[in-house]
Write an enzyme that holds these catalytic residues in place. Structure first.
Site, PDB file in Angstrom:
ATOM      1  N   ARG A  51      43.078  43.148  52.529  1.00  0.00           N
ATOM      2  CA  ARG A  51      43.397  42.280  51.384  1.00  0.00           C
ATOM      3  C   ARG A  51      43.777  43.125  50.168  1.00  0.00           C
ATOM      4  NH1 ARG A  51      39.052  37.955  49.379  1.00  0.00           N
ATOM      5  NH2 ARG A  51      38.018  39.836  48.635  1.00  0.00           N
ATOM      6  N   ARG A  99      52.484  51.684  26.003  1.00  0.00           N
ATOM      7  CA  ARG A  99      52.392  50.236  26.181  1.00  0.00           C
ATOM      8  C   ARG A  99      53.759  49.553  26.128  1.00  0.00           C
ATOM      9  NH1 ARG A  99      51.914  45.412  23.624  1.00  0.00           N
ATOM     10  NH2 ARG A  99      50.473  43.944  24.608  1.00  0.00           N
ATOM     11  N   HIS A 101      55.393  45.880  28.327  1.00  0.00           N
ATOM     12  CA  HIS A 101      55.078  44.924  29.388  1.00  0.00           C
ATOM     13  C   HIS A 101      55.735  45.296  30.721  1.00  0.00           C
ATOM     14  CE1 HIS A 101      53.562  42.631  26.053  1.00  0.00           C
ATOM     15  NE2 HIS A 101      53.182  41.644  26.832  1.00  0.00           N
ATOM     16  N   LYS A 146      44.143  39.182  44.207  1.00  0.00           N
ATOM     17  CA  LYS A 146      42.824  39.462  43.614  1.00  0.00           C
ATOM     18  C   LYS A 146      43.025  40.317  42.368  1.00  0.00           C
ATOM     19  CE  LYS A 146      38.044  40.163  45.155  1.00  0.00           C
ATOM     20  NZ  LYS A 146      37.497  39.033  44.415  1.00  0.00           N
ATOM     21  N   GLU A 178      38.763  26.047  43.953  1.00  0.00           N
ATOM     22  CA  GLU A 178      37.700  26.983  44.348  1.00  0.00           C
ATOM     23  C   GLU A 178      36.742  27.193  43.187  1.00  0.00           C
ATOM     24  OE1 GLU A 178      39.156  30.987  45.114  1.00  0.00           O
ATOM     25  OE2 GLU A 178      40.551  30.871  43.437  1.00  0.00           O
ATOM     26  N   LEU A 202      41.878  32.179  46.201  1.00  0.00           N
ATOM     27  CA  LEU A 202      41.742  33.482  46.848  1.00  0.00           C
ATOM     28  C   LEU A 202      41.351  33.259  48.313  1.00  0.00           C
ATOM     29  CD1 LEU A 202      41.689  36.605  46.292  1.00  0.00           C
ATOM     30  CD2 LEU A 202      39.210  36.361  46.365  1.00  0.00           C
TER      31      LEU A 202
HETATM   32  N1  PDD Z   1      34.738  37.229  43.935  1.00  0.00           N
HETATM   33  N2  PDD Z   1      37.462  33.053  44.917  1.00  0.00           N
HETATM   34  C1  PDD Z   1      37.403  33.822  43.815  1.00  0.00           C
HETATM   35  C2  PDD Z   1      38.149  33.401  42.597  1.00  0.00           C
HETATM   36  C3  PDD Z   1      36.635  35.009  43.839  1.00  0.00           C
HETATM   37  O1  PDD Z   1      36.592  35.787  42.758  1.00  0.00           O
HETATM   38  C4  PDD Z   1      35.926  35.362  45.011  1.00  0.00           C
HETATM   39  C5  PDD Z   1      35.101  36.622  45.114  1.00  0.00           C
HETATM   40  C6  PDD Z   1      36.013  34.512  46.123  1.00  0.00           C
HETATM   41  C7  PDD Z   1      35.311  34.844  47.422  1.00  0.00           C
HETATM   42  O2  PDD Z   1      35.949  35.910  48.076  1.00  0.00           O
HETATM   43  P1  PDD Z   1      35.150  36.885  49.049  1.00  0.00           P
HETATM   44  O3  PDD Z   1      34.477  36.016  50.052  1.00  0.00           O
HETATM   45  O4  PDD Z   1      36.211  37.735  49.635  1.00  0.00           O
HETATM   46  O5  PDD Z   1      34.164  37.632  48.186  1.00  0.00           O
HETATM   47  C8  PDD Z   1      36.803  33.383  46.045  1.00  0.00           C
HETATM   48  C9  PDD Z   1      34.133  38.538  43.931  1.00  0.00           C
HETATM   49  C10 PDD Z   1      32.913  38.639  44.768  1.00  0.00           C
HETATM   50  C11 PDD Z   1      33.927  38.987  42.493  1.00  0.00           C
HETATM   51  O6  PDD Z   1      34.880  38.850  41.729  1.00  0.00           O
HETATM   52  O7  PDD Z   1      32.851  39.466  42.147  1.00  0.00           O
END
Ligand code: PDD
Length: 284
Positions: A51, A99, A101, A146, A178, A202
């Site tokens: 990922r 800096r 963008h 992410k 989510e 995510l």
């Molecule tokens: N966060 N959705 C979001 C927006 C997240 O930030 C996360 C995880 C998940 C779950 O994903 P995973 O199962 O791969 O951890 C879903 C991490 C843990 C964090 O930002 O601390």
């Protein structure tokens, strides 16, 4: 002594310093991963690395390490820090440049950082379940990346905390997307329902492990968006994340879910999940 990785080198954590023009610091121009460590072993490491690579590609940052190099660096980090139970935080940014963008013109080296933290499992909450609130999802339309840009998530989580809740369940209009840092599942008539992994959420590693376990154990799953009304009428609700594992939700916006106790399918999935951790990392 505690160590961190900065640009491929293991150094003392206190010596890890960032430039004030690092694009991660200025623009949130980077991506990250959080990986769980149980018994000194990294859980679902391969999935997290894949990922991470996908996230870097989607923002046009090229990883200066092969997956194998990254893997050995993380292994060394966990070992050096003697981490038994905790997390690895890893991020990469587009690097340091004046800096502007637009991406830097000349070839700028991305900045890679990784460090560990001790962290226990949320055992009490896994037993009792947690309370949640609802909040409109105000984030951008590439929540599959992410990204370090977490302001929408941060504001949602803070609202939850201010209401004495563990998590904020986000929704776009009537559809649940989510949590602020977790994926959300509901159960109705024995079927597990969770938002499909598209640009609006995510693709959680924990979510995917759960879906695999459900399919292997004959628990029916429907990966689709569900509405606030369906959520309000759910038999069971739970969330998943690397740090929270499979966490029962017993209240949504002041309204009790089911009979106010973690449901039987949630319990079953928790059990399957713990078995999976133990399979990969040894007895908990
Ligand atoms: N966060 N959705 C979001 C927006 C997240 O930030 C996360 C995880 C998940 C779950 O994903 P995973 O199962 O791969 O951890 C879903 C991490 C843990 C964090 O930002 O601390």
């Amino acid at each position: 002594m505690i160590f961190a990785i900065l640009n491929g080198k293991l150094i003392e954590r206190n010596q890890a310093k960032m430039d004030i023009e690092d694009r991660g610091y200025q623009f949130g121009d980077g991506v990250y991963e959080v990986i769980r460590v149980y018994n000194g072993k990294m859980f679902t490491l391969q999935e997290h690395l894949e990922r991470f690579e996908r996230s870097t590609k989607s923002i046009g940052v090229s990883l200066p390490y092969t997956m194998d190099q990254l893997k050995s660096l993380l292994l060394e980090l966990v070992e050096k820090n003697n981490l038994r139970l905790g997390i690895i935080y890893m991020q990469i940014t587009r690097g340091v440049a004046p800096r502007n963008h637009a991406f830097p013109e000349e070839n700028v080296e991305p900045t890679l950082v990784a460090y560990t933290r001790e962290m226990t499992r949320p055992k009490d909450e896994l037993q009792t379940g947690v309370k949640t609130i609802l909040t409109e999802d105000i984030r951008w339309l590439r929540c599959d990346i992410k990204s370090l840009n977490l302001l929408g998530n941060i504001l949602a989580k803070q609202k939850a905390v201010e209401h004495g809740c563990f998590e904020a369940i986000q929704h776009r209009g009537q559809n649940v997307t989510e949590g602020s840092s977790s994926n959300i599942f509901m159960v109705k008539n024995g079927i597990v329902i969770t938002h499909e992994s598209n640009h609006l959420i995510l693709k959680g590693i924990t979510k995917d492990v759960i879906l695999g376990l459900c399919s292997a154990s004959g628990i029916p799953v429907n990966e689709r968006a569900f509405t606030l009304k369906e959520l309000a009428e759910a038999d069971e609700v739970f969330l998943s994340s690397t740090v929270a594992e499979v966490m029962p939700i017993i209240e949504v916006e002041g309204k009790v879910v089911g009979n106010g106790e973690p449901g039987s399918i949630t319990r079953k999935i928790q059990e399957l999940f713990v078995n999976e951790i133990e399979k990969q990392c040894g007895a908990l």
